[in-house]
Structures are given as C-alpha cells and as structure tokens.
Design a protein around this motif. Structure first.
Motif, PDB file in Angstrom:
ATOM      1  N   ILE A   1      -1.267  -2.791   0.682  1.00 36.51           N
ATOM      2  CA  ILE A   1      -2.369  -2.551   1.611  1.00 36.51           C
ATOM      3  C   ILE A   1      -3.298  -1.516   0.991  1.00 36.51           C
ATOM      4  O   ILE A   1      -2.860  -0.425   0.597  1.00 36.51           O
ATOM      5  CB  ILE A   1      -1.850  -2.058   2.977  1.00 36.51           C
ATOM      6  N   LEU A   2      -4.569  -1.852   0.891  1.00 30.14           N
ATOM      7  CA  LEU A   2      -5.569  -0.980   0.290  1.00 30.14           C
ATOM      8  C   LEU A   2      -6.671  -0.707   1.300  1.00 30.14           C
ATOM      9  O   LEU A   2      -7.344  -1.636   1.758  1.00 30.14           O
ATOM     10  CB  LEU A   2      -6.146  -1.632  -0.975  1.00 30.14           C
ATOM     11  N   ASP A   3      -6.835   0.566   1.679  1.00 37.23           N
ATOM     12  CA  ASP A   3      -7.838   0.977   2.677  1.00 37.23           C
ATOM     13  C   ASP A   3      -7.691   0.190   3.966  1.00 37.23           C
ATOM     14  O   ASP A   3      -8.677  -0.231   4.593  1.00 37.23           O
ATOM     15  CB  ASP A   3      -9.259   0.792   2.117  1.00 37.23           C
ATOM     16  N   GLY A   4      -6.446  -0.044   4.342  1.00 41.36           N
ATOM     17  CA  GLY A   4      -6.174  -0.732   5.596  1.00 41.36           C
ATOM     18  C   GLY A   4      -6.281  -2.239   5.530  1.00 41.36           C
ATOM     19  O   GLY A   4      -6.067  -2.916   6.539  1.00 41.36           O
ATOM     20  N   VAL A   5      -6.597  -2.795   4.350  1.00 45.23           N
ATOM     21  CA  VAL A   5      -6.744  -4.246   4.195  1.00 45.23           C
ATOM     22  C   VAL A   5      -5.509  -4.795   3.478  1.00 45.23           C
ATOM     23  O   VAL A   5      -5.200  -4.357   2.361  1.00 45.23           O
ATOM     24  CB  VAL A   5      -8.014  -4.610   3.401  1.00 45.23           C
ATOM     25  N   PRO A   6      -4.773  -5.735   4.083  1.00 44.31           N
ATOM     26  CA  PRO A   6      -3.601  -6.334   3.426  1.00 44.31           C
ATOM     27  C   PRO A   6      -4.039  -7.345   2.370  1.00 44.31           C
ATOM     28  O   PRO A   6      -4.865  -8.218   2.645  1.00 44.31           O
ATOM     29  CB  PRO A   6      -2.853  -7.010   4.575  1.00 44.31           C
ATOM     30  N   TRP A   7      -3.473  -7.220   1.169  1.00 47.10           N
ATOM     31  CA  TRP A   7      -3.865  -8.094   0.067  1.00 47.10           C
ATOM     32  C   TRP A   7      -2.700  -8.955  -0.408  1.00 47.10           C
ATOM     33  O   TRP A   7      -1.570  -8.498  -0.516  1.00 47.10           O
ATOM     34  CB  TRP A   7      -4.403  -7.273  -1.109  1.00 47.10           C
ATOM     35  N   PHE A   8      -2.993 -10.212  -0.695  1.00 49.25           N
ATOM     36  CA  PHE A   8      -2.085 -11.195  -1.287  1.00 49.25           C
ATOM     37  C   PHE A   8      -0.900 -11.488  -0.365  1.00 49.25           C
ATOM     38  O   PHE A   8      -0.757 -10.893   0.697  1.00 49.25           O
ATOM     39  CB  PHE A   8      -1.625 -10.744  -2.673  1.00 49.25           C
ATOM     40  N   CYS A   9      -0.077 -12.444  -0.786  1.00 49.71           N
ATOM     41  CA  CYS A   9       1.019 -12.923   0.066  1.00 49.71           C
ATOM     42  C   CYS A   9       2.346 -12.857  -0.670  1.00 49.71           C
ATOM     43  O   CYS A   9       2.473 -13.394  -1.780  1.00 49.71           O
ATOM     44  CB  CYS A   9       0.769 -14.375   0.494  1.00 49.71           C
ATOM     45  N   GLY A  10       3.299 -12.217  -0.044  1.00 51.13           N
ATOM     46  CA  GLY A  10       4.674 -12.246  -0.508  1.00 51.13           C
ATOM     47  C   GLY A  10       5.536 -12.816   0.604  1.00 51.13           C
ATOM     48  O   GLY A  10       5.139 -12.832   1.762  1.00 51.13           O
ATOM     49  N   ILE A  11       6.708 -13.320   0.251  1.00 52.93           N
ATOM     50  CA  ILE A  11       7.609 -13.872   1.253  1.00 52.93           C
ATOM     51  C   ILE A  11       8.521 -12.763   1.776  1.00 52.93           C
ATOM     52  O   ILE A  11       9.112 -12.013   0.997  1.00 52.93           O
ATOM     53  CB  ILE A  11       8.452 -15.021   0.661  1.00 52.93           C
ATOM     54  N   LYS A  12       8.624 -12.643   3.084  1.00 57.68           N
ATOM     55  CA  LYS A  12       9.444 -11.615   3.699  1.00 57.68           C
ATOM     56  C   LYS A  12      10.907 -11.781   3.308  1.00 57.68           C
ATOM     57  O   LYS A  12      11.410 -12.903   3.160  1.00 57.68           O
ATOM     58  CB  LYS A  12       9.317 -11.686   5.220  1.00 57.68           C
ATOM     59  N   ASP A  13      11.600 -10.636   3.178  1.00 60.11           N
ATOM     60  CA  ASP A  13      13.025 -10.675   2.848  1.00 60.11           C
ATOM     61  C   ASP A  13      13.830 -11.384   3.928  1.00 60.11           C
ATOM     62  O   ASP A  13      14.846 -12.025   3.638  1.00 60.11           O
ATOM     63  CB  ASP A  13      13.569  -9.250   2.662  1.00 60.11           C
ATOM     64  N   SER A  14      13.362 -11.301   5.159  1.00 60.89           N
ATOM     65  CA  SER A  14      14.082 -11.926   6.272  1.00 60.89           C
ATOM     66  C   SER A  14      14.142 -13.445   6.129  1.00 60.89           C
ATOM     67  O   SER A  14      15.022 -14.097   6.693  1.00 60.89           O
ATOM     68  CB  SER A  14      13.421 -11.566   7.603  1.00 60.89           C
TER      69      SER A  14
END
Length: 323
Positions: free
Chosen positions: A154-167
C-alpha cells in the motif's frame, strides 16, 4: 492471471497474441454473423458465441490484464481493485470459452450420432438458451475470485497489485472451491470433449464402413465419406489441441496442491516456477482463442468469405472507378 510484471519474452508473446487475436476474432464474428458459410443457424449461433467470447478473452485477459500490467505498471489497472476485477473477468471469459466448446461438441455429437433427438435439440432456440446459461453460470462461478486477492503493498493509502491471500491455501472452504474450480475447468470439459469425440468418431467410422459395403466395388469417389473423414480430422484436432494447451495448467495445479508451494508471486524472471506459471497462462489464453479457427477456418466457404472480405475495399474502389 494476475497483473504482475512479465519477462521481455512473455511480454512480446502477449503483444503478438493481442495483435493477432483481436482482428482475427472480429473477422470471425463478422463473417459468421453474415450466415454465408453454409452452416445451419444452430451451428452459427455457437460459433458466433465462441468468437465473441474469445474476443473478450483477448481484450480482458491479454490486453488489460497481461499487457496492461506489464507496460502500464502504475495505472488504474495495477491497483488491487483494478487487477482483481480484470482477473475475475478473465476467469469468467475463460470458463465460458471452454464450456461453449463443450456445448458445441455436444450439439455435434447429437446431430451426428443421435438422429432421433437432432430435430428437437439442435435448434436456434436451444442454442441461444444454452449459450445464455453458460455465460450466466460462468459469471456466478467466478464471483468468489473477487475475495481471494490482497494488495502486495500500500502506497499513500492506495493498494497496488494483487496477491493471493494465505487463507486461500488454509481454509477448507477455499480448498474445496479451488478443487471444484479446477474440476469444472478444465478436468470435466476435457473428459467430456474427449469422450464425445471418441463416440462420434466411432459412429462415423461404423457408418462409413456400412456405406462402403452398400456401394460395393464402385470406384467413384464418395463425397459423403470424404466429408466424414474431414469430420474425424476436425474432431481429433479439437481433442489434441485442448489436451496440449491445457496439460501444463493441469500439471501446475496438481504440483501446487501436492507440494503446497503456492502460486509464484515473485519477480525473478529466471525462476522455473515463474516460467512454468507464465507458460501455463499463455497456452491457456491461446486455447481460448483457437476454437473458431479449428471449427470454422477448415470450412471452404469460410475461407472464401475471408477472401471476399479482404478484397472488398479493392472491389468497392474498382466499382466506384468504373462508375
């Protein structure tokens, strides 16, 4: 199909696929929609639906997801919501492409091997209904993908790119969904396509032998038998194409489930896991874009219509000059 960076080799491959896939599918849509290829309205419905869906695969999965994630790293498409939506849509169009191929294979199986059901099943109305159901179910099935992604940072409150959650790898409900997802695409479709093609080819061979016996020693070329031989070649091409282009996807899924390593999310372009993952994505996208060519390009009238469409600007110009 996450919006991650690609190596130069794969980036070029996706660009080539996008440049070729968009006009090719548009050309197929235009030609098939005109209904001048000597095909029934039922077959045309399926082929147009496949072409439209494959066009969406190219636009969403290749151009927006892969090329956009590579060359426009910090655009709206690279935010977590952006790449989540494009990934979900990419999976949706992928599933629809596969199951439309299955539906068309079933339609041809009924038309060739089940004559008593042909007049009731192989109709425009049924084709439109089946296409609508497949598209709707593909959308519903892939809604959960909207909830499995998390931002890489997260950069300056903006979420960037996609990862798969560990859950996704821990919770039982996600494990069940992952297995069901892969069973529905591509394990079950592959099994159905292969099985129906085997039955269809067996029926064509039996009918051809019976026809030879009826014709006796007559030496004239049997046009119907020639058409049946083309059908066998076409059916084998469908099966082998689907197998070869999806085999790495199946192998990768089994490897991930058996070893528990998870999907690769790093940026090391030389890592064998990255190469396997990207090759899987590339072949999967190629598989989603070759159905129309397998079914339609082999038809002489389709090729004639392509030639007419390509020559149309010149013939039109010549006609204007004459006037």
């Amino acid at each position: 199909m996450h919006g991650a960076a690609n190596s130069p080799v794969f980036a070029i491959c996706y660009c080539v696929l996008g440049v070729l896939g968009v006009p090719a599918n548009l050309l197929a849509i235009i030609i098939l929609s005109r209904g001048r290829c000597g095909l029934s309205r039922c077959i045309t419905f399926y082929l147009v639906a496949i072409a439209v869906n494959d066009f969406l695969v190219i636009v969403i999965a290749v151009i927006l997801n892969r090329i956009g994630g590579t060359y426009f790293r910090f655009s709206l498409l690279s935010t977590t919501p952006g790449c989540t939506v494009t990934s979900m849509l990419a999976y949706t169009t992928r599933d629809a492409s596969v199951w439309l191929t299955v539906a068309f294979t079933i339609d041809r199986f009924v038309a060739i091997c089940w004559q008593s059901l042909k007049t009731r099943y192989c109709t425009e109305k049924n084709a439109a209904l089946i296409i609508g159901i497949i598209c709707a179910l593909s959308c519903v099935k892939n809604v959960p993908y909207f909830f499995i992604h998390e931002p890489l940072y997260i950069l300056d409150g903006v979420p960037w790119f996609c990862g798969i959650k560990d859950s996704y790898y821990v919770l039982r409900i996600w494990q069940v969904y992952d297995w069901m997802d892969h069973i529905l695409t591509p394990f079950l479709p592959f099994f159905l396509i292969l099985l129906l093609n085997i039955f269809t080819v067996k029926h064509i061979i039996s009918a051809s032998r019976a026809r030879k016996r009826l014709r006796g020693t007559e030496n004239r070329e049997d046009q119907e038998m020639a058409n049946r031989r083309k059908s066998i070649i076409l059916l084998f091409a469908i099966s082998l194409s689907f197998l070869l282009l999806w085999v790495t996807y199946i192998g990768r899924f089994l490897h991930v489930r058996i070893t528990g390593e998870g999907y690769f999310t790093g940026l090391d372009f030389n890592d064998p896991r990255y190469i396997l993952q990207e090759m899987t994505n590339l072949l999967q996208l190629v598989s989603s874009c070759n159905n129309v060519f397998i079914y339609a390009v082999s038809q002489n009238k389709f090729r004639e219509e392509v030639q007419k469409l390509m020559l149309f600007p010149y013939t039109r110009m010549a006609s204007c000059l004459k006037k």
